[in-house]
Design a protein around this motif. Structure first.
Motif, PDB file in Angstrom:
ATOM      1  N   ALA A   1      43.924  43.591   3.485  1.00 28.72           N
ATOM      2  CA  ALA A   1      44.269  42.276   2.962  1.00 28.72           C
ATOM      3  C   ALA A   1      45.164  42.398   1.740  1.00 28.72           C
ATOM      4  O   ALA A   1      44.976  43.284   0.911  1.00 28.72           O
ATOM      5  CB  ALA A   1      42.997  41.507   2.625  1.00 28.72           C
ATOM      6  N   GLU A   2      46.160  41.492   1.638  1.00 29.13           N
ATOM      7  CA  GLU A   2      47.017  41.452   0.456  1.00 29.13           C
ATOM      8  C   GLU A   2      46.262  40.744  -0.663  1.00 29.13           C
ATOM      9  O   GLU A   2      45.709  39.667  -0.457  1.00 29.13           O
ATOM     10  CB  GLU A   2      48.310  40.683   0.772  1.00 29.13           C
ATOM     11  CG  GLU A   2      49.169  41.313   1.861  1.00 29.13           C
ATOM     12  CD  GLU A   2      49.776  42.646   1.418  1.00 29.13           C
ATOM     13  OE1 GLU A   2      50.121  42.772   0.219  1.00 29.13           O
ATOM     14  OE2 GLU A   2      49.884  43.558   2.258  1.00 29.13           O
ATOM     15  N   VAL A   3      46.211  41.347  -1.842  1.00 29.84           N
ATOM     16  CA  VAL A   3      45.491  40.730  -2.960  1.00 29.84           C
ATOM     17  C   VAL A   3      46.307  40.860  -4.242  1.00 29.84           C
ATOM     18  O   VAL A   3      47.294  41.611  -4.297  1.00 29.84           O
ATOM     19  CB  VAL A   3      44.110  41.394  -3.188  1.00 29.84           C
ATOM     20  CG1 VAL A   3      43.158  41.067  -2.056  1.00 29.84           C
ATOM     21  CG2 VAL A   3      44.273  42.896  -3.368  1.00 29.84           C
ATOM     22  N   LEU A   4      45.880  40.142  -5.261  1.00 33.14           N
ATOM     23  CA  LEU A   4      46.425  40.321  -6.603  1.00 33.14           C
ATOM     24  C   LEU A   4      45.348  40.973  -7.469  1.00 33.14           C
ATOM     25  O   LEU A   4      44.210  40.506  -7.516  1.00 33.14           O
ATOM     26  CB  LEU A   4      46.819  38.971  -7.207  1.00 33.14           C
ATOM     27  CG  LEU A   4      48.177  38.392  -6.815  1.00 33.14           C
ATOM     28  CD1 LEU A   4      48.378  37.053  -7.524  1.00 33.14           C
ATOM     29  CD2 LEU A   4      49.309  39.355  -7.172  1.00 33.14           C
ATOM     30  N   VAL A   5      45.710  42.094  -8.108  1.00 32.26           N
ATOM     31  CA  VAL A   5      44.801  42.737  -9.058  1.00 32.26           C
ATOM     32  C   VAL A   5      44.992  42.030 -10.396  1.00 32.26           C
ATOM     33  O   VAL A   5      46.065  42.099 -10.989  1.00 32.26           O
ATOM     34  CB  VAL A   5      45.122  44.241  -9.180  1.00 32.26           C
ATOM     35  CG1 VAL A   5      44.288  44.883 -10.277  1.00 32.26           C
ATOM     36  CG2 VAL A   5      44.888  44.938  -7.845  1.00 32.26           C
ATOM     37  N   GLU A   6      43.966  41.308 -10.853  1.00 38.31           N
ATOM     38  CA  GLU A   6      44.124  40.473 -12.044  1.00 38.31           C
ATOM     39  C   GLU A   6      43.150  40.881 -13.146  1.00 38.31           C
ATOM     40  O   GLU A   6      42.007  41.243 -12.849  1.00 38.31           O
ATOM     41  CB  GLU A   6      43.850  39.007 -11.688  1.00 38.31           C
ATOM     42  CG  GLU A   6      44.810  38.414 -10.708  1.00 38.31           C
ATOM     43  CD  GLU A   6      44.495  36.945 -10.447  1.00 38.31           C
ATOM     44  OE1 GLU A   6      45.421  36.208 -10.127  1.00 38.31           O
ATOM     45  OE2 GLU A   6      43.310  36.555 -10.579  1.00 38.31           O
ATOM     46  N   TRP A   7      43.605  40.848 -14.374  1.00 37.79           N
ATOM     47  CA  TRP A   7      42.683  41.024 -15.505  1.00 37.79           C
ATOM     48  C   TRP A   7      43.206  40.301 -16.730  1.00 37.79           C
ATOM     49  O   TRP A   7      44.392  40.067 -16.874  1.00 37.79           O
ATOM     50  CB  TRP A   7      42.443  42.502 -15.783  1.00 37.79           C
ATOM     51  CG  TRP A   7      43.613  43.250 -16.366  1.00 37.79           C
ATOM     52  CD1 TRP A   7      43.913  43.404 -17.685  1.00 37.79           C
ATOM     53  CD2 TRP A   7      44.634  43.953 -15.649  1.00 37.79           C
ATOM     54  NE1 TRP A   7      45.042  44.155 -17.829  1.00 37.79           N
ATOM     55  CE2 TRP A   7      45.516  44.513 -16.608  1.00 37.79           C
ATOM     56  CE3 TRP A   7      44.885  44.164 -14.272  1.00 37.79           C
ATOM     57  CZ2 TRP A   7      46.630  45.256 -16.244  1.00 37.79           C
ATOM     58  CZ3 TRP A   7      46.000  44.910 -13.934  1.00 37.79           C
ATOM     59  CH2 TRP A   7      46.859  45.456 -14.904  1.00 37.79           C
ATOM     60  N   ASP A   8      42.294  39.933 -17.578  1.00 36.77           N
ATOM     61  CA  ASP A   8      42.618  39.249 -18.816  1.00 36.77           C
ATOM     62  C   ASP A   8      43.314  40.227 -19.768  1.00 36.77           C
ATOM     63  O   ASP A   8      42.850  41.356 -19.906  1.00 36.77           O
ATOM     64  CB  ASP A   8      41.317  38.734 -19.441  1.00 36.77           C
ATOM     65  CG  ASP A   8      41.578  37.719 -20.522  1.00 36.77           C
ATOM     66  OD1 ASP A   8      42.177  38.098 -21.547  1.00 36.77           O
ATOM     67  OD2 ASP A   8      41.186  36.551 -20.322  1.00 36.77           O
ATOM     68  N   PRO A   9      44.397  39.815 -20.414  1.00 39.66           N
ATOM     69  CA  PRO A   9      45.088  40.747 -21.318  1.00 39.66           C
ATOM     70  C   PRO A   9      44.152  41.344 -22.377  1.00 39.66           C
ATOM     71  O   PRO A   9      44.308  42.520 -22.753  1.00 39.66           O
ATOM     72  CB  PRO A   9      46.154  39.875 -21.967  1.00 39.66           C
ATOM     73  CG  PRO A   9      46.415  38.799 -20.983  1.00 39.66           C
ATOM     74  CD  PRO A   9      45.108  38.542 -20.284  1.00 39.66           C
ATOM     75  N   ALA A  10      43.188  40.582 -22.827  1.00 34.71           N
ATOM     76  CA  ALA A  10      42.293  41.072 -23.884  1.00 34.71           C
ATOM     77  C   ALA A  10      41.393  42.206 -23.393  1.00 34.71           C
ATOM     78  O   ALA A  10      40.839  42.956 -24.194  1.00 34.71           O
ATOM     79  CB  ALA A  10      41.429  39.928 -24.407  1.00 34.71           C
TER      80      ALA A  10
END
Lengths: 382, 285
Positions: free
Chosen positions: A348-357
């Motif tokens: 599956a195509e996904v976005l790896v996301e995280w908060d800059p902090a």
């Protein structure tokens, strides 16, 4: 500001002409603190502890105990006691006499010895075994006797050299809680040596992470875990994803870094500390996997596709392949029932996301070296 | 083929079951027969001077074990020398072993080698060289007269300490090599200085070894003949008394004292086995 109990000033210990076991350590341990020296075997943590205890003499530097220099004093003239790795109980003496040993050497009156030993055996819940010999008790009990034998002397500082190393996992967890309870109760400064990062984080007020005879970072458990300042610390305290990139600009208190694989991510300016090349780090549990094409505003997002996943009960562990083949590990808590939705399947195509902090930065590897890290844990391979 | 091979195999097994016990019985008999003969003849009442043929059962000698001229003095001398040798050789030997195991110092290699010398040198060589040394000391003005020459009690004692000490060192060195050093660190950590660390922790733990070494020194000293003849001068020890008496006929009392020494020795061995077993049962962590 709390009073300083133990101060090391540029302490160095060399064996022979070229082995630097401890290489210029300076640190202050505060009164009443639970302080851990954490590191792999051979990092110099035990040697440091033995120098504080008086079993080794430093090659150079000074050691102060409550403001007085003790660098050259023998162990019996220092107001510190040690819990040894193998307990070192005297096999020819009863548990009671083992605990009384230090008080008797200090010529404490007999009646007081009796009360204090009884109190201490009470504290470690061993009153019933007072007349046994060390050969007749279990490892966990021997551990508690060793603790009682040291604490009964009310030392300024208690030194503990991997005291839980010989116990099985279940008992170790139990003793960690027990040790912390006793430390809070008696209010004595503990200096604790361990190679187990979880153990150190569970109990410590502050941790010094040691490697190659010096400490790489010193701080509260959350601080060194969330914001490791070196690649070694990042890897030793748990899994992390490290992505190389170049600083391209600043926006307020954030800095933009262009990752070598393309996307630009933002980090707190403090994490960059003026460097231009960094490895951007993010812990697996800080990562959210978002749907491709629907980036959440204000967070860092890198596209990729799920390579594989493993269900571990509490969480599911994903490995996401990025455009350049880099694998990113992400843990997702199984808060809702895992229903195996389409977005979470391999491929599956996904976005790896995280908060800059949540990101941190460490020095990049020298050019031409491949990152030698364990693909699962992210720990450096040596 | 297999039917033909079976009987010899079974036979061999049957023989095998008996060979070892028979062999052991022979060996034990061979080793203890002289002692048994000695004990039996301590209850003899010989016709003449020599106690070689059985005449009749008697406990005369047991009732008066020292009733021969010179015998009491010889036994006293032997026991006194053995006791003093034990104390001196054990004290020095334990300290030497501690130094050899614990410390590195100039000449340690040579000391380690030389400590074996009295064990490996033939007694007759040791005896003659000691004799030469003692006689040669006549001209030494720094020594008060009578210490090394004329020969006597002090020279026997010096000789016995010399050859016993290496046995003590070798015994203790083996024991100390496995000594858990962290226990001494723990004692130092608990405010014990070097002196009380030794007496409160080290010594109680090496005590079984020290006792074993002391018993060895005692038994080596009390039965020594060869070196003693060279260093005793006019003083008689028990072995020398027996050798002298042999030419006139050995009195029954010698068998009695021999039996006593044997019983004490067996007692020591039993005690040391008991102590060793007790130490094994209490593992030192």
């Amino acid at each position: 500001m709390a009073q300083v109990d133990v101060r090391l000033v540029d302490v160095t210990k060399t064996y022979g002409s070229d082995v630097r076991a401890v290489d210029g350590i300076s640190l202050d341990v505060l009164d009443g603190e639970f302080f851990s020296l954490l590191g792999p075997s051979g990092c110099g943590k035990t040697t440091t502890l033995r120098m504080i205890g008086g079993f080794e003499e430093p090659t150079s530097g000074r050691i102060e105990l409550q403001g007085e220099e003790v660098t050259w004093l023998p162990p019996h003239r220092r107001n510190v006691n040690t819990v040894f790795q193998n307990y070192a109980l005297f096999p020819h003496l009863s548990i009671r006499e083992n605990v009384a040993f230090g008080l008797r050497r200090r010529k404490v009156a007999d009646a007081e010895v009796r009360t204090r030993v009884a109190e201490m055996l009470e504290l470690v819940e061993l009153s019933a075994l007072a007349d046994r010999k060390p050969g007749q008790i279990s490892g966990g009990q021997a551990q508690r006797v060793a603790l009682a034998r040291a604490l009964v002397n009310r030392p300024a500082v208690l030194l503990l050299d991997e005291p839980l190393g010989a116990l099985d996992l279940r008992l170790r967890k139990q003793m960690q809680i027990e040790l912390k309870r006793i430390q809070v109760e008696v209010g004595i400064t503990f200096i604790y040596v361990t190679h187990d990062q979880e153990e150190a984080m569970t109990m410590s007020d502050r941790i010094a992470v040691m490697n190659h005879g010096r400490y790489e970072q010193l701080g509260a458990p959350a601080e060194i875990y969330e914001r490791p300042s070196t690649r070694f610390v990042a890897g030793f305290l748990g899994a992390s994803n490290l992505l190389p990139g170049t600083v391209v600009g600043a926006e307020g208190d954030h800095v933009a870094v262009r990752l070598d694989l393309g996307p630009i991510v933002r980090l707190p300016a403090a994490a960059i500390a003026g460097r231009s090349r960094v490895d951007v780090g993010v812990r697996p549990e800080k990562i959210r996997l978002g749907s491709a094409g629907a980036a959440t505003p204000g967070v860092n997002a890198i596209p990729g596709h799920i390579q594989d996943l493993s269900y571990t009960g509490v969480s599911t562990q994903y490995r996401v392949a990025l455009a350049d083949g880099h694998l990113v590990t992400a843990y997702a808590q199984n808060i809702a029932r895992a229903d195996g939705g389409a977005s979470a399947l391999p491929g599956a195509e996904v976005l790896v996301e995280w908060d800059p902090a949540d990101a941190f930065a460490v020095d990049p590897l020298p050019a031409g070296t491949e990152p030698a890290t364990d693909p699962v844990t992210g720990a450096p391979i040596e | 083929m297999s039917a033909a091979a079976r009987p010899p195999f079974r036979l061999r097994r049957r023989i095998g079951r008996w060979v070892l016990p028979i062999y052991a019985a022979f060996a034990i008999t061979f080793l203890t027969l002289p002692v048994i003969v000695m004990i039996i003849f301590s209850f003899n009442s010989p016709a003449g001077r020599s106690n070689l043929t059985w005449r009749e059962l008697s406990i005369d000698a047991w009732l008066d074990p020292l009733g021969r001229p010179g015998l009491a003095e010889a036994v006293t001398t032997s026991v006194l020398i053995a006791l003093l040798t034990t104390i001196i050789a054990t004290a020095l030997g334990v300290l030497i072993a501690l130094a050899l195991v614990r410390h590195t110092f100039r000449g340690k290699g040579i000391a380690n080698l030389l400590i074996f010398l009295p064990m490996s040198t033939p007694e007759i060589v040791l005896g003659t060289s000691l004799l030469t040394l003692f006689i040669g000391s006549v001209g030494w003005t720094f020594l008060p007269p009578g210490v090394l020459y004329p020969l006597g009690f002090p020279t026997i004692l010096i000789a016995h300490v010399m050859f016993s000490i290496s046995f003590v060192v070798v015994t203790m060195r083996a024991r100390l090599a496995g000594f858990p050093r962290h226990l001494e660190e723990a004692a130092m950590d608990l405010y014990a200085n070097e002196w009380s660390t030794f007496w409160r922790v080290t010594f109680p733990l090496i005590l079984p070894g020290v006792l074993a070494a002391a018993m060895l020194a005692f038994s080596l000293s009390i039965d020594d003949y060869v070196i003693t003849t060279f260093t005793s001068g006019q003083t008689k020890t028990f072995p020398i008394y027996i050798f002298g008496a042999q030419q006139r006929g050995i009195p029954v009392q010698v068998n009695v004292i021999g039996t006593m020494i044997f019983l004490v020795a067996v007692g020591f061995v039993a005690l040391s086995t008991f102590l060793g077993r007790r130490q094994q049962n209490a593992p030192g962590r």
